[in-house]
Write a protein that holds these residues in place. Structure first.
Motif, PDB file in Angstrom:
ATOM      1  N   GLY A  83       0.823  -1.218   0.000  1.00  0.00           N
ATOM      2  CA  GLY A  83       0.000   0.000   0.000  1.00  0.00           C
ATOM      3  C   GLY A  83       0.852   1.261   0.000  1.00  0.00           C
ATOM      4  O   GLY A  83       0.553   2.225  -0.726  1.00  0.00           O
ATOM      5  N   LYS A  86       2.468   1.627  -3.467  1.00  0.00           N
ATOM      6  CA  LYS A  86       1.502   2.060  -4.479  1.00  0.00           C
ATOM      7  C   LYS A  86       1.105   3.520  -4.280  1.00  0.00           C
ATOM      8  O   LYS A  86       0.933   4.261  -5.250  1.00  0.00           O
ATOM      9  CB  LYS A  86       0.264   1.155  -4.460  1.00  0.00           C
ATOM     10  CG  LYS A  86       0.567  -0.219  -5.059  1.00  0.00           C
ATOM     11  CD  LYS A  86      -0.675  -0.975  -5.389  1.00  0.00           C
ATOM     12  CE  LYS A  86      -1.182  -0.462  -6.693  1.00  0.00           C
ATOM     13  NZ  LYS A  86      -1.909  -1.359  -7.517  1.00  0.00           N
ATOM     14  N   SER A  87       0.971   3.946  -3.007  1.00  0.00           N
ATOM     15  CA  SER A  87       0.603   5.340  -2.757  1.00  0.00           C
ATOM     16  C   SER A  87       1.736   6.296  -3.120  1.00  0.00           C
ATOM     17  O   SER A  87       1.489   7.463  -3.414  1.00  0.00           O
ATOM     18  CB  SER A  87       0.182   5.529  -1.303  1.00  0.00           C
ATOM     19  OG  SER A  87       1.274   5.308  -0.444  1.00  0.00           O
ATOM     20  N   PRO A 167      -4.391   0.931  -2.854  1.00  0.00           N
ATOM     21  CA  PRO A 167      -3.519   1.524  -1.829  1.00  0.00           C
ATOM     22  C   PRO A 167      -4.295   1.948  -0.581  1.00  0.00           C
ATOM     23  O   PRO A 167      -3.800   1.797   0.537  1.00  0.00           O
ATOM     24  CB  PRO A 167      -2.888   2.732  -2.507  1.00  0.00           C
ATOM     25  CG  PRO A 167      -3.376   2.775  -3.895  1.00  0.00           C
ATOM     26  CD  PRO A 167      -4.306   1.634  -4.111  1.00  0.00           C
ATOM     27  N   ILE A 168      -5.495   2.416  -0.749  1.00  0.00           N
ATOM     28  CA  ILE A 168      -6.297   2.853   0.407  1.00  0.00           C
ATOM     29  C   ILE A 168      -6.661   1.658   1.281  1.00  0.00           C
ATOM     30  O   ILE A 168      -6.501   1.690   2.494  1.00  0.00           O
ATOM     31  CB  ILE A 168      -7.564   3.581  -0.081  1.00  0.00           C
ATOM     32  CG1 ILE A 168      -7.144   4.870  -0.805  1.00  0.00           C
ATOM     33  CG2 ILE A 168      -8.490   3.915   1.078  1.00  0.00           C
ATOM     34  CD1 ILE A 168      -8.265   5.543  -1.547  1.00  0.00           C
TER      35      ILE A 168
END
Length: 174
Positions: A83, A86-87, A167-168
């Motif tokens: 995550g 990806k963020s 990602p969230i």
């Protein structure tokens, strides 16, 4: 003794007939050529080869499923890391490649261990029998490529699962 392989069948018949004529027992004697014995041996060897191939295929499938499970656990444990990556802008292909590479490396290490044990076993068995094993570089290369292929095939699902994480959602998990 047959002078060439083409005459072996007629020689077998002649021997059987002569023995039956001498001993008056027409159904007690049989003769078989070396070619017939070789055919029987090849049939037995083929059956053993099929059995060994079946066992090896089952072992590869079980090993591949084990690698896939390890990779799925790795994805679950590293969800937060995925995550964060990806963020910060990591591409889906980058994360897929990371997990595929990890899966392939695990399988290559397993393949090297298997090759080492196989070569040691071959030398040990051949020492007992009194012959020397023939191990060539291309057999080793094929074994390692096959091991890599197993890692690639069974690593696709976990790698895609890791790459498709939102990602969230990944950052939300503990």
């Amino acid at each position: 003794v047959a002078e060439d392989a083409d005459n072996s069948e007629s020689l077998c018949s002649a021997i059987t007939n002569k023995l039956s004529e001498l001993h008056k027992n027409s159904d007690k004697y049989t003769a078989e050529s070396a070619a017939e014995q070789m055919d029987a041996m090849n049939e037995v060897t083929g059956t053993v080869l099929m059995l060994i191939s079946g066992v090896a295929a089952i072992a590869l499938i079980v090993g591949g499923i084990g690698v896939m499970n390890i990779m799925l656990v790795s994805v679950t444990e590293r969800t937060r890391e995925i995550g964060i990556r990806k963020s910060l802008g990591a591409k889906t292909s980058t994360i897929t490649l990371q997990f595929l590479t990890e899966s392939i490396i695990i399988c290559i290490i397993g393949g090297l261990i298997g090759l080492t044990l196989g070569i040691l076993g071959a030398y040990g068995a051949c020492a007992i029998v009194g012959i020397s094993p023939k191990i060539t570089w291309w057999i080793i290369l094929i074994a390692l490529l096959f091991s890599s292929g197993v890692g690639l095939f069974f690593g696709i699902y976990p790698a895609r699962k890791a790459a498709m994480l939102s990602p969230i959602e990944a950052l939300r998990r503990e």
